[in-house]
Write an enzyme that holds these catalytic residues in place. Structure first.
Site, short mmCIF file in Angstrom:
data_model
loop_
_atom_site.label_atom_id
_atom_site.label_comp_id
_atom_site.label_asym_id
_atom_site.label_seq_id
_atom_site.Cartn_x
_atom_site.Cartn_y
_atom_site.Cartn_z
N ARG A 213 0.85 -1.21 0.00
CA ARG A 213 0.00 0.00 0.00
C ARG A 213 0.88 1.25 0.00
O ARG A 213 0.60 2.22 -0.70
CB ARG A 213 -0.92 -0.02 1.22
CG ARG A 213 -1.92 -1.17 1.18
CD ARG A 213 -2.91 -1.10 2.34
NE ARG A 213 -3.81 -2.25 2.31
CZ ARG A 213 -3.85 -3.20 3.24
NH1 ARG A 213 -3.09 -3.13 4.31
NH2 ARG A 213 -4.68 -4.22 3.10
N PHE A 229 -11.80 -3.66 -5.49
CA PHE A 229 -11.79 -4.65 -4.40
C PHE A 229 -11.13 -4.02 -3.17
O PHE A 229 -10.16 -4.52 -2.62
CB PHE A 229 -11.04 -5.93 -4.82
CG PHE A 229 -11.48 -6.51 -6.13
CD1 PHE A 229 -12.58 -7.36 -6.20
CD2 PHE A 229 -10.81 -6.21 -7.31
CE1 PHE A 229 -12.99 -7.90 -7.41
CE2 PHE A 229 -11.21 -6.73 -8.53
CZ PHE A 229 -12.30 -7.58 -8.59
N ASP A 252 -16.14 -2.07 -3.67
CA ASP A 252 -16.15 -3.45 -3.16
C ASP A 252 -17.59 -3.92 -3.09
O ASP A 252 -18.49 -3.11 -2.84
CB ASP A 252 -15.51 -3.52 -1.77
CG ASP A 252 -15.10 -4.94 -1.38
OD1 ASP A 252 -13.90 -5.24 -1.41
OD2 ASP A 252 -16.00 -5.75 -1.04
N SER A 253 -17.81 -5.22 -3.31
CA SER A 253 -19.19 -5.71 -3.32
C SER A 253 -19.75 -5.90 -1.90
O SER A 253 -20.96 -6.05 -1.74
CB SER A 253 -19.27 -7.04 -4.09
OG SER A 253 -18.38 -7.97 -3.53
N ASP A 300 -7.03 -5.57 -6.69
CA ASP A 300 -6.63 -6.57 -5.69
C ASP A 300 -7.78 -7.55 -5.45
O ASP A 300 -8.40 -7.54 -4.38
CB ASP A 300 -6.23 -5.84 -4.39
CG ASP A 300 -5.75 -6.81 -3.32
OD1 ASP A 300 -5.32 -7.92 -3.66
OD2 ASP A 300 -5.80 -6.42 -2.13
N CYS A 340 -3.51 -13.14 -5.36
CA CYS A 340 -3.19 -13.83 -4.12
C CYS A 340 -3.42 -15.33 -4.27
O CYS A 340 -3.63 -16.04 -3.30
CB CYS A 340 -3.99 -13.25 -2.96
SG CYS A 340 -5.76 -13.36 -3.18
N1 SAH Z 1 -7.64 -4.59 -1.34
C1 SAH Z 1 -8.15 -5.03 -0.06
C2 SAH Z 1 -8.29 -6.52 0.04
C3 SAH Z 1 -9.16 -7.14 -1.02
S1 SAH Z 1 -9.72 -8.75 -0.63
C4 SAH Z 1 -7.28 -4.50 1.05
O1 SAH Z 1 -6.24 -3.89 0.75
O2 SAH Z 1 -7.61 -4.67 2.22
C5 SAH Z 1 -10.89 -8.99 -1.91
C6 SAH Z 1 -12.15 -8.16 -1.79
O3 SAH Z 1 -12.89 -8.37 -2.97
C7 SAH Z 1 -13.08 -8.48 -0.64
O4 SAH Z 1 -13.26 -7.32 0.12
C8 SAH Z 1 -14.41 -8.88 -1.32
O5 SAH Z 1 -15.55 -8.36 -0.63
C9 SAH Z 1 -14.28 -8.23 -2.66
N2 SAH Z 1 -15.00 -8.80 -3.80
C10 SAH Z 1 -15.09 -10.10 -4.18
N3 SAH Z 1 -15.74 -10.20 -5.35
C11 SAH Z 1 -16.07 -8.94 -5.75
C12 SAH Z 1 -16.74 -8.38 -6.88
N4 SAH Z 1 -17.18 -9.15 -7.87
N5 SAH Z 1 -16.87 -7.04 -6.94
C13 SAH Z 1 -16.42 -6.26 -5.96
N6 SAH Z 1 -15.77 -6.73 -4.86
C14 SAH Z 1 -15.60 -8.04 -4.76
#
Ligand code: SAH
Length: 396
Positions: A213, A229, A252-253, A300, A340
């Site tokens: 980050r 995400f 984020d979803s 991510d 990941c």
């Molecule tokens: N970037 C974040 C971690 C991401 S983890 C950080 O730095 O903390 C992956 C994330 O993707 C989760 O929060 C999950 O809710 C989200 N997610 C999964 N599928 C998704 C989609 N289709 N659209 C939006 N978000 C999604």
């Protein structure tokens, strides 16, 4: 009673001699003696040579996890030495002593304890089991953790997404010691974040992206940023504060994550950060129809590949996602893209960007190829422990 012996098929023992901890059912030739879930077993080669001791989960594809390569028991002293070694690494190199410190204390295979993850959030620990066999042996591990690393309370969870694969219904969570009254506040790179230990994803927060980050923030000055995400806003807040991004949109979803992200931005007095609860793929599609473009995009997503069989479809998924993301990048924009999935190696992930460059007819230069910080080490005997790939690239 003698420890049951498991024989490996001819010519299949090499990875286990090389200390890879996962013995799949397909590598096993024979089983001498009665076993039940959580039992200790001795694993030997086809020639009868001792390889290692592990814990068995009968009937499962991931049949045995190996822990000890000398022929001595998996007893209290052994687990104590393993946990001490993991804690020592963090004490020596990861600054354990500051208030609000959040970091990983035990990182499963990467610390030689396959199936156990321990994250520390200030005065609390979240202990996450991903192995049923280890879960059945949890008492000894939890007692040792409390002895070696006393905290106010410890939440013990079994990874819900893993439960089916380990052949169990998700057991209830339990607290040892005190339960916190609400979310825990941690500090990351000087920023305040609230973490919900019980309802948050995984152990509550994604500690492995901490240094990435900050790295990403170095490319954000005066740029508008899109954080795909975004979960609880980890990248967004770092980009806005340390990166001086002109504005940030996080998507984020999960509505709960977006609510928390919004609070986190407020707690840090950030006005130029906005969050939306929406599906990323739909958001990319609808933004494409507008003239809104970004100077830096973070991507991510959750894990796309769980095992070898998923690899091809996961790689296609990464190509489609990154292709759609760079359509929203200004010329000379920065893409910070992550995977990941432990089964996808760095070279394959880099090749995804090659494919994206071809399809989009844009040049892509990788500026940094990052992984995870030292509290998430990589065990060379288990390449899957290098699960996080974070590429920072300039897109022409
Ligand atoms: N970037 C974040 C971690 C991401 S983890 C950080 O730095 O903390 C992956 C994330 O993707 C989760 O929060 C999950 O809710 C989200 N997610 C999964 N599928 C998704 C989609 N289709 N659209 C939006 N978000 C999604």
């Amino acid at each position: 009673m003698a420890t049951p012996v498991i024989g490996i098929l001819p010519r299949r023992a090499r990875p286990f001699f090389a200390r890879h901890p996962w013995v799949f059912a397909g590598s096993v030739a024979r089983l001498d003696g009665e076993v039940k879930a959580g039992d200790e077993v001795r694993v030997v080669s086809a020639e009868g040579k001792f390889i290692a001791r592990g814990l068995i989960n009968p009937g499962m594809n991931l049949l045995i996890r190996l822990y000890r390569w000398v022929d001595e028991p998996l007893d209290r002293e052994f687990w104590k030495a393993s946990l001490k070694s993991a804690l020592e690494l963090r004490r020596q190199f990861c600054h354990l002593d500051q208030p609000g410190t959040a970091q990983r204390l035990v990182s499963s295979e990467a610390d030689g304890i396959s199936g156990l993850t321990v994250d520390r959030y200030g005065d609390w620990l979240v202990v996450l089991f991903t192995s049923h066999a280890l879960w059945l042996n949890r008492k000894i591990l939890l007692d040792l953790l409390m002895e070696l690393f006393p905290v106010r309370g410890m939440l013990v969870r079994f990874d819900a997404s893993q439960a089916g694969r380990e052949g169990i219904a998700t057991p209830p969570e339990e607290f040892c010691g005190l339960a916190p009254a609400g979310p825990i506040e941690i500090l990351e790179n000087g920023l305040r974040f609230e973490v919900d230990l019980q309802a948050g994803q995984k152990t509550g927060y994604f500690l492995d992206q901490r240094s990435n980050r900050l790295s990403a923030a170095r490319y954000a000055a005066n740029r508008s940023a899109l954080d795909l995400f975004c979960y609880t806003g980890g990248f967004s807040l770092n980009l806005a504060t340390h990166g001086k991004a002109s504005q940030v949109l996080g998507v984020d979803s999960s509505a709960a994550a977006i609510e928390r992200a919004t609070r986190n931005a407020q707690m840090n007095q950030l006005q130029n950060v906005e969050f939306q609860a929406a599906d990323v793929f739909r958001t990319l599609e609808s933004l494409r129809g507008t003239d809104r473009r970004f100077g830096i995009i973070i991507c991510d997503p959750p894990k796309f590949a769980r095992n070898q069989r998923d690899i091809d479809s996961a790689l296609n998924g990464y190509v489609r996602l990154n292709r759609a993301a760079i359509d929203l990048l200004e010329p000379g924009g920065i893409l910070v893209t992550c995977s990941c999935s432990g089964t996808i190696d760095r070279a394959s992930f880099q090749a995804v960007l090659g494919e994206v460059a071809t399809l989009s007819e844009r040049s892509i230069q990788i500026l940094e190829s990052l992984g995870h910080p030292p509290d998430h080490p990589v065990a060379v005997s288990c390449p899957e422990t290098e699960y996080l790939k974070c590429l920072i690239a300039r897109v022409g």
